[in-house]
Scaffold this motif. Structure first.
Motif, short mmCIF file in Angstrom:
data_model
loop_
_atom_site.label_atom_id
_atom_site.label_comp_id
_atom_site.label_asym_id
_atom_site.label_seq_id
_atom_site.Cartn_x
_atom_site.Cartn_y
_atom_site.Cartn_z
N GLU A 18 6.27 -1.40 45.29
CA GLU A 18 6.56 -1.17 43.87
C GLU A 18 7.87 -0.41 43.65
N ASP A 19 8.50 0.06 44.73
CA ASP A 19 9.82 0.68 44.61
C ASP A 19 10.93 -0.37 44.59
N THR A 20 10.58 -1.61 44.82
CA THR A 20 11.58 -2.68 44.81
C THR A 20 12.23 -2.79 43.44
N ALA A 21 13.56 -2.70 43.42
CA ALA A 21 14.30 -2.73 42.16
C ALA A 21 15.79 -2.65 42.46
N ILE A 22 16.58 -2.82 41.42
CA ILE A 22 18.00 -2.47 41.49
C ILE A 22 18.10 -1.01 41.07
N TYR A 23 18.77 -0.22 41.88
CA TYR A 23 18.90 1.21 41.63
C TYR A 23 20.31 1.51 41.11
N TYR A 24 20.35 2.25 40.02
CA TYR A 24 21.61 2.57 39.36
C TYR A 24 21.88 4.06 39.39
N CYS A 25 23.09 4.40 39.72
CA CYS A 25 23.58 5.76 39.60
C CYS A 25 24.05 5.96 38.16
N ALA A 26 23.81 7.13 37.60
CA ALA A 26 24.16 7.34 36.20
C ALA A 26 24.60 8.79 35.96
N ALA A 27 25.31 8.99 34.85
CA ALA A 27 25.75 10.33 34.46
C ALA A 27 25.61 10.49 32.95
N GLU A 28 25.46 11.74 32.52
CA GLU A 28 25.19 11.98 31.10
C GLU A 28 25.76 13.32 30.66
N ASP A 29 26.23 13.37 29.39
CA ASP A 29 26.75 14.60 28.80
C ASP A 29 25.67 15.36 28.03
N SER A 30 24.76 14.63 27.41
CA SER A 30 23.79 15.25 26.52
C SER A 30 22.72 16.00 27.31
N TRP A 31 22.56 17.29 26.98
CA TRP A 31 21.56 18.10 27.66
C TRP A 31 20.14 17.55 27.43
N ARG A 67 30.01 15.81 34.57
CA ARG A 67 29.12 15.63 33.42
C ARG A 67 27.94 16.61 33.54
N THR A 68 27.19 16.75 32.47
CA THR A 68 26.09 17.70 32.44
C THR A 68 25.07 17.42 33.55
N CYS A 69 24.80 16.17 33.81
CA CYS A 69 23.86 15.83 34.88
C CYS A 69 24.20 14.45 35.43
N MET A 70 23.65 14.16 36.59
CA MET A 70 23.71 12.83 37.18
C MET A 70 22.30 12.45 37.61
N GLY A 71 22.07 11.16 37.75
CA GLY A 71 20.73 10.75 38.14
C GLY A 71 20.67 9.32 38.61
N TRP A 72 19.45 8.89 38.85
CA TRP A 72 19.19 7.53 39.30
C TRP A 72 18.16 6.88 38.37
N PHE A 73 18.41 5.62 38.09
CA PHE A 73 17.48 4.78 37.36
C PHE A 73 17.21 3.53 38.21
N ARG A 74 16.19 2.79 37.89
CA ARG A 74 15.93 1.53 38.57
C ARG A 74 15.37 0.51 37.61
N GLN A 75 15.55 -0.74 37.96
CA GLN A 75 15.02 -1.83 37.15
C GLN A 75 14.49 -2.93 38.06
N ALA A 76 13.20 -3.17 37.94
CA ALA A 76 12.55 -4.23 38.71
C ALA A 76 12.60 -5.53 37.90
N PRO A 77 12.49 -6.66 38.57
CA PRO A 77 12.53 -7.95 37.86
C PRO A 77 11.47 -8.02 36.78
N GLY A 78 11.89 -8.39 35.57
CA GLY A 78 10.95 -8.54 34.47
C GLY A 78 10.47 -7.26 33.85
N LYS A 79 11.04 -6.13 34.28
CA LYS A 79 10.60 -4.84 33.75
C LYS A 79 11.78 -4.11 33.12
#
Length: 123
Positions: A88-101, A31-43
């Motif tokens: 504050e880095d506490t979260a679930i971390y997700y690997c992700a990929a995307e086609d759109s530049w 894919r065009t890029c890959m990355g990481w996202f995160r989500q903390a409780p309630g956020k």
């Protein structure tokens, strides 16, 4: 078939380090890029870092100079080295990929996402 599978999460104390790995399918690593996202409780989910190609990586201000994203195309692994961790880095971390530049550049929600791995940083 699991196309993005994260591992490496865990519990550490403030100042500690963790290395997250994401094993990806051939389709995902092209894919065009890959990355990481995160989500903390309630956020809301938050963009962390993007790998477009060697020499073109992007980071959220909150993790810049502490986190390093890398990609091994031969092994089909996206990694996130996290140093100097804070509560504050506490979260679930997700690997992700995307086609759109544009989404890659903006760090907008990526189309493809894994199940996530939990990171907990205690003070």
């Amino acid at each position: 078939q699991v196309e993005l599978e994260e591992s490496g999460g865990g519990s550490v104390q403030t100042g500690g380090s963790l290395r997250l790995s994401c094993v990806a399918s051939t389709y995902m690593v092209t894919r065009t890029c890959m990355g990481w996202f995160r989500q903390a409780p309630g956020k809301e989910r938050e963009w962390v870092a993007t790998f477009i190609h060697e020499g073109n990586t992007r980071y959220a201000d909150s993790v810049k100079a502490r986190f390093t994203i890398s990609k091994d195309n031969a092994k089909k692994i996206l990694s996130l080295q996290m140093d100097s961790l804070k509560p504050e880095d506490t979260a679930i971390y997700y690997c992700a990929a995307e086609d759109s530049w544009s989404r890659c550049i903006l760090g907008a929600n990526f189309t493809y996402r894994g199940q996530g791995t939990q990171v907990t940083v205690s003070s």
